[in-house]
Enzyme design. Structure first.
Site, mmCIF file in Angstrom:
data_model
loop_
_atom_site.group_PDB
_atom_site.id
_atom_site.type_symbol
_atom_site.label_atom_id
_atom_site.label_comp_id
_atom_site.label_asym_id
_atom_site.label_seq_id
_atom_site.Cartn_x
_atom_site.Cartn_y
_atom_site.Cartn_z
ATOM 1 N N LYS A 64 0.811 -1.228 0.000
ATOM 2 C CA LYS A 64 0.000 0.000 0.000
ATOM 3 C C LYS A 64 0.840 1.272 0.000
ATOM 4 O O LYS A 64 0.434 2.285 -0.560
ATOM 5 C CB LYS A 64 -0.915 0.020 1.224
ATOM 6 C CG LYS A 64 -2.057 -0.977 1.176
ATOM 7 C CD LYS A 64 -2.938 -0.801 2.395
ATOM 8 C CE LYS A 64 -4.026 -1.837 2.453
ATOM 9 N NZ LYS A 64 -4.955 -1.643 3.558
ATOM 10 N N ASP A 100 -9.843 2.812 2.575
ATOM 11 C CA ASP A 100 -9.855 2.297 3.955
ATOM 12 C C ASP A 100 -10.416 3.348 4.912
ATOM 13 O O ASP A 100 -11.221 3.030 5.793
ATOM 14 C CB ASP A 100 -8.436 1.924 4.411
ATOM 15 C CG ASP A 100 -7.984 0.578 3.871
ATOM 16 O OD1 ASP A 100 -8.848 -0.284 3.622
ATOM 17 O OD2 ASP A 100 -6.766 0.377 3.706
HETATM 18 N N1 LIG Z 1 -11.026 -4.655 8.540
HETATM 19 C C1 LIG Z 1 -10.331 -4.098 7.564
HETATM 20 O O1 LIG Z 1 -10.873 -3.675 6.545
HETATM 21 C C2 LIG Z 1 -8.859 -3.941 7.713
HETATM 22 C C3 LIG Z 1 -8.153 -3.039 6.906
HETATM 23 C C4 LIG Z 1 -6.766 -2.905 7.103
HETATM 24 C C5 LIG Z 1 -6.127 -3.673 8.071
HETATM 25 N N2 LIG Z 1 -6.855 -4.554 8.837
HETATM 26 C C6 LIG Z 1 -6.203 -5.326 9.916
HETATM 27 O O2 LIG Z 1 -5.552 -4.419 10.794
HETATM 28 C C7 LIG Z 1 -4.390 -5.031 11.361
HETATM 29 C C8 LIG Z 1 -3.185 -4.124 11.194
HETATM 30 O O3 LIG Z 1 -2.863 -4.018 9.820
HETATM 31 P P1 LIG Z 1 -1.740 -2.995 9.299
HETATM 32 O O4 LIG Z 1 -1.872 -2.966 7.828
HETATM 33 O O5 LIG Z 1 -1.785 -1.721 10.040
HETATM 34 O O6 LIG Z 1 -0.388 -3.774 9.720
HETATM 35 P P2 LIG Z 1 1.033 -3.137 9.973
HETATM 36 O O7 LIG Z 1 1.226 -1.895 9.165
HETATM 37 O O8 LIG Z 1 1.994 -4.266 9.837
HETATM 38 O O9 LIG Z 1 0.988 -2.665 11.520
HETATM 39 C C9 LIG Z 1 0.937 -3.606 12.537
HETATM 40 C C10 LIG Z 1 0.581 -2.910 13.847
HETATM 41 O O10 LIG Z 1 0.393 -3.925 14.838
HETATM 42 C C11 LIG Z 1 1.261 -3.651 15.943
HETATM 43 N N3 LIG Z 1 1.648 -4.903 16.575
HETATM 44 C C12 LIG Z 1 2.075 -6.034 15.968
HETATM 45 N N4 LIG Z 1 2.327 -6.986 16.893
HETATM 46 C C13 LIG Z 1 2.044 -6.431 18.108
HETATM 47 C C14 LIG Z 1 2.096 -6.915 19.442
HETATM 48 N N5 LIG Z 1 2.476 -8.172 19.720
HETATM 49 N N6 LIG Z 1 1.712 -6.082 20.450
HETATM 50 C C15 LIG Z 1 1.295 -4.820 20.161
HETATM 51 N N7 LIG Z 1 1.233 -4.298 18.919
HETATM 52 C C16 LIG Z 1 1.599 -5.098 17.904
HETATM 53 C C17 LIG Z 1 2.428 -2.908 15.352
HETATM 54 O O11 LIG Z 1 3.122 -2.220 16.367
HETATM 55 P P3 LIG Z 1 4.693 -1.850 16.197
HETATM 56 O O12 LIG Z 1 4.742 -0.553 15.458
HETATM 57 O O13 LIG Z 1 5.180 -1.743 17.595
HETATM 58 O O14 LIG Z 1 5.325 -2.994 15.443
HETATM 59 C C18 LIG Z 1 1.662 -1.979 14.389
HETATM 60 O O15 LIG Z 1 1.039 -0.920 15.074
HETATM 61 C C19 LIG Z 1 -4.237 -6.393 10.655
HETATM 62 O O16 LIG Z 1 -4.765 -7.387 11.491
HETATM 63 C C20 LIG Z 1 -5.099 -6.243 9.411
HETATM 64 O O17 LIG Z 1 -5.649 -7.478 8.973
HETATM 65 C C21 LIG Z 1 -8.193 -4.695 8.665
#
Ligand SMILES: NC(=O)c1ccc[n+]([C@@H]2O[C@H](COP(=O)([O-])OP(=O)(O)OC[C@H]3O[C@@H](n4cnc5c(N)ncnc54)[C@H](OP(=O)(O)O)[C@@H]3O)[C@@H](O)[C@H]2O)c1
Length: 264
Positions: A64, A100
């Protein structure tokens, strides 16, 4: 023939093909929506293919942000968030959008989740950025927490938000889990149960499993809750409208996603 697709890595378990198959069929359009596994190094070639043969594509992790450099035009919203999830091709030119952020807001409205702050966004990754941007744009007071503090501080400064410790969750009226915590782990939650506020709402962006520990505990506490599926459906419906000018029923897309998830 309308050719659509999803670029990301991995994409094998994506719910988007099922949602867009519903959209195509319900609107009587002939077309395809293919999940095309695309590691980051394959992105330029895939986008070149999109320029030739696709009406549009969705982008998901980890593309993205990287896609911005390869497009001819980027919407102000996508530029502000720093991420594109929808690409439209017009006469060989590629236009980038982010559905989004508006999808998240529309899902809240449709689900009767009050847009009342302070809103605490847990997570400052791609999803956290989109959600924080949307809520700030809707005029709410937005707080952000992230496991890695520097990332929360950077986001707070960029968007004019407040980075807060997790304990402030008790004072928030809208909690959003935009971390990966809970993903494929029903026992994990980003928020200790005792930190939920006494009133308000909680939304989890994670939808695998649908009922995460975060949502279960929020519900037990008496908060209004929303799973990650409505946002997924709304961002998909808004993307479909960008590609075709036609708006599919987000509830039907949500049901298709639910079935694909095995939660029918
Ligand atoms: N429903 C929907 O339409 C939709 C749309 C987009 C995303 N999502 C979901 O949203 C989630 C995040 O996606 P993303 O694209 O933002 O991923 P990303 O850019 O990889 O970000 C991951 C986030 O999770 C945090 N994290 C990971 N492991 C952690 C842990 N053990 N404890 C605390 N924080 C943790 C990371 O913190 P750090 O910075 O400390 O690593 C970061 O803030 C995913 O599950 C995805 O499937 C859903």
């Amino acid at each position: 023939m309308l050719r659509l697709g999803l670029l990301g890595h991995p994409v094998a378990h994506s719910l988007s093909p099922a949602m867009h198959a519903f959209a195509l069929e319900s609107l009587g359009l002939e077309g395809t929506y293919e999940a095309l596994d695309t590691p980051p190094e394959g992105l330029p070639e895939r986008l070149a293919e999109a320029r030739r043969a696709f009406r549009g594509v969705n982008l998901t992790l980890p593309l993205k942000e990287a896609a911005l450099a390869h497009l001819d035009w980027i919407s102000p919203e996508a530029k502000g968030i720093g991420a594109v999830n929808t690409v439209l091709r017009v006469e060989g030119r590629l236009f980038g959008f982010n559905t989004d952020a508006p999808g998240f807001l529309e899902a809240l409205r449709a689900g009767g989740i009050p847009l009342r702050g302070p809103a605490l966004v847990l997570g400052a990754g791609g999803a956290g950025r989109a959600v924080a941007f949307a809520l700030k744009g809707a005029g709410l007071e937005v707080w952000v927490w992230n496991r890695t503090l520097e990332r929360a501080l950077a986001l707070a400064e960029e968007f004019g938000l407040r980075a807060v410790p997790l304990e402030r969750a008790r004072e928030a009226r809208l909690l959003i889990n935009a971390t990966r915590v809970g993903l494929e782990d029903p026992a994990a939650s980003p928020l200790p149960a005792e930190l939920f506020p006494e009133e308000g709402a909680a939304v989890d962006l994670v939808y695998r499993p649908l009922w995460t520990r975060f949502l279960r505990e929020a519900k037990e506490r008496g908060l209004k809750v929303q799973t990650g599926l409505p946002m997924l459906a709304w961002q998909g419906a808004l993307a479909f409208r960008i590609w075709t000018g036609l708006f599919p029923d987000p509830s039907g897309m949500e049901e298709a996603a639910r079935r694909a998830l095995g939660e029918a």
